[in-house]
Design a protein around this motif. Structure first.
Motif, PDB file in Angstrom:
ATOM      1  N   ASP A  56       0.883  -1.151   0.000  1.00  0.00           N
ATOM      2  CA  ASP A  56       0.000   0.000   0.000  1.00  0.00           C
ATOM      3  C   ASP A  56       0.932   1.215   0.000  1.00  0.00           C
ATOM      4  O   ASP A  56       1.876   1.263   0.805  1.00  0.00           O
ATOM      5  CB  ASP A  56      -0.832  -0.035   1.297  1.00  0.00           C
ATOM      6  CG  ASP A  56      -2.303   0.223   1.086  1.00  0.00           C
ATOM      7  OD1 ASP A  56      -2.783   0.142  -0.062  1.00  0.00           O
ATOM      8  OD2 ASP A  56      -2.998   0.512   2.089  1.00  0.00           O
ATOM      9  N   HIS A  58       0.411   5.148  -0.316  1.00  0.00           N
ATOM     10  CA  HIS A  58      -0.533   6.253  -0.496  1.00  0.00           C
ATOM     11  C   HIS A  58       0.128   7.628  -0.455  1.00  0.00           C
ATOM     12  O   HIS A  58       1.031   7.858   0.362  1.00  0.00           O
ATOM     13  CB  HIS A  58      -1.582   6.225   0.625  1.00  0.00           C
ATOM     14  CG  HIS A  58      -2.472   5.030   0.624  1.00  0.00           C
ATOM     15  ND1 HIS A  58      -3.105   4.564  -0.508  1.00  0.00           N
ATOM     16  CD2 HIS A  58      -2.868   4.203   1.639  1.00  0.00           C
ATOM     17  CE1 HIS A  58      -3.843   3.512  -0.179  1.00  0.00           C
ATOM     18  NE2 HIS A  58      -3.713   3.256   1.099  1.00  0.00           N
ATOM     19  N   SER A  64      -8.891   7.601   1.469  1.00  0.00           N
ATOM     20  CA  SER A  64      -9.292   6.654   2.520  1.00  0.00           C
ATOM     21  C   SER A  64      -8.892   7.107   3.921  1.00  0.00           C
ATOM     22  O   SER A  64      -9.262   6.458   4.903  1.00  0.00           O
ATOM     23  CB  SER A  64      -8.692   5.269   2.256  1.00  0.00           C
ATOM     24  OG  SER A  64      -7.323   5.238   2.612  1.00  0.00           O
ATOM     25  N   HIS A 103      -2.201   5.721   6.991  1.00  0.00           N
ATOM     26  CA  HIS A 103      -1.336   4.539   6.966  1.00  0.00           C
ATOM     27  C   HIS A 103      -0.566   4.476   5.648  1.00  0.00           C
ATOM     28  O   HIS A 103      -1.030   4.966   4.625  1.00  0.00           O
ATOM     29  CB  HIS A 103      -2.169   3.252   7.148  1.00  0.00           C
ATOM     30  CG  HIS A 103      -3.128   3.018   6.015  1.00  0.00           C
ATOM     31  ND1 HIS A 103      -4.370   3.610   5.965  1.00  0.00           N
ATOM     32  CD2 HIS A 103      -3.028   2.285   4.879  1.00  0.00           C
ATOM     33  CE1 HIS A 103      -4.989   3.255   4.857  1.00  0.00           C
ATOM     34  NE2 HIS A 103      -4.197   2.445   4.165  1.00  0.00           N
ATOM     35  N   GLU A 135      -9.763   4.249  -3.722  1.00  0.00           N
ATOM     36  CA  GLU A 135      -9.231   3.156  -2.907  1.00  0.00           C
ATOM     37  C   GLU A 135      -8.723   2.059  -3.821  1.00  0.00           C
ATOM     38  O   GLU A 135      -9.230   1.858  -4.934  1.00  0.00           O
ATOM     39  CB  GLU A 135     -10.342   2.618  -1.983  1.00  0.00           C
ATOM     40  CG  GLU A 135      -9.922   1.488  -1.072  1.00  0.00           C
ATOM     41  CD  GLU A 135      -8.798   1.875  -0.118  1.00  0.00           C
ATOM     42  OE1 GLU A 135      -7.622   1.897  -0.573  1.00  0.00           O
ATOM     43  OE2 GLU A 135      -9.069   2.139   1.063  1.00  0.00           O
TER      44      GLU A 135
HETATM   45 ZN   LIG Z   1      -4.589   1.742   2.242  1.00  0.00          ZN
END
Ligand SMILES: [Zn+2]
Length: 244
Positions: A56, A58, A64, A103, A135
């Motif tokens: 992940d 971001h 999100s 996160h 997302e």
């Molecule tokens: Zn995520």
């Protein structure tokens, strides 16, 4: 499965990142580190044609993150916002998106793969969730099904990559079972691979066994088989051919 069916398996290790792991990950999945020994055993196996890890990854303004929305509808884990399919140029298409703690922000320690994972065995790492507007739980597409390689969502078209290597079977493990593992496995099945989730090599955000039972139902509905580490499907990728 007929014995003459080709068997070229790939392993996808989903999001084994600091932010998803106890004790101090911002979105720590209960028991997230317990699955490392089994995943490292899979990574060490010579039976996989390709071993993939995902991250992940971001931008800080990602849709999100609860912190990017206004009160009172900005509670991590609890609140949902309406997300539009802007990437696909279809803003009339919407879905409800759960909000999370911040996160796996690009370049942070939280976004790094945990030190215990044997990344030396990984052939290719896929970064996903890089488009702030959408997302992306699955490494195969965003939540609307857009494959956004080159548009900021993901840095590799994983389905094309695996097809080019004549992969037939995909084994999915990692975090979290009820989000990114689930959607990555569904994406693999949709892309035409015989797909397995190894039950004891994943952990869920929601530790309630009833929640995992519902995830399994959705996976099986989408032609993903959920298997145990002791199953024949897993034994055949942990032992050289002919030993079964
Ligand atoms: Zn995520």
């Amino acid at each position: 499965m007929p014995p003459d069916m080709p068997f070229k398996p790939a392993l996808i290790v989903v999001d084994m990142q600091n932010d998803f792991c106890p004790p101090d990950g911002s979105l720590a999945v209960p028991g997230g580190r317990e699955i490392v020994p089994l995943i490292n055993e899979l990574l060490a196996s010579p039976m996989f044609e390709v071993k993939v890890s995902t991250q992940d990854w971001h931008p800080s303004d990602h849709i999100s993150f609860a912190a990017n929305h206004t009160a009172p509808n900005n509670k991590p884990f609890e609140s949902f916002i309406e997300m539009k399919n802007l990437v696909g140029n279809r803003p009339e298409q919407t879905m409800m998106q759960r909000l999370w703690p911040v996160h796996c922000v690009q370049g942070t320690r939280g976004a790094e793969i945990i030190d215990e994972l044997d990344v030396s065995k990984v052939d290719v790492n896929v970064r996903k969730g890089m488009d702030a507007r959408v997302e992306m739980y699955s490494a195969f597409s965003d939540s609307f099904g857009n494959m956004t390689e080159g548009a900021g969502g993901v840095d590799l078209d994983l389905a094309s990559f695996l097809h080019a290597r004549h992969i037939t079977h995909v084994y999915v493990v990692g975090l979290a079972g009820d989000y990114c593992v689930k959607d990555t496995a569904r994406g693999a099945a949709k892309a035409g691979f015989a797909t397995y989730v190894i039950e004891d090599a994943q952990r869920c955000v929601d530790p309630d066994p009833a929640a995992w039972a519902e995830v399994k139902r959705v996976l099986q509905q989408d032609s993903v088989e959920v298997v145990h580490a002791q199953s024949n499907e897993v034994r055949r990728v942990l032992q050289p051919c002919g030993q079964l």
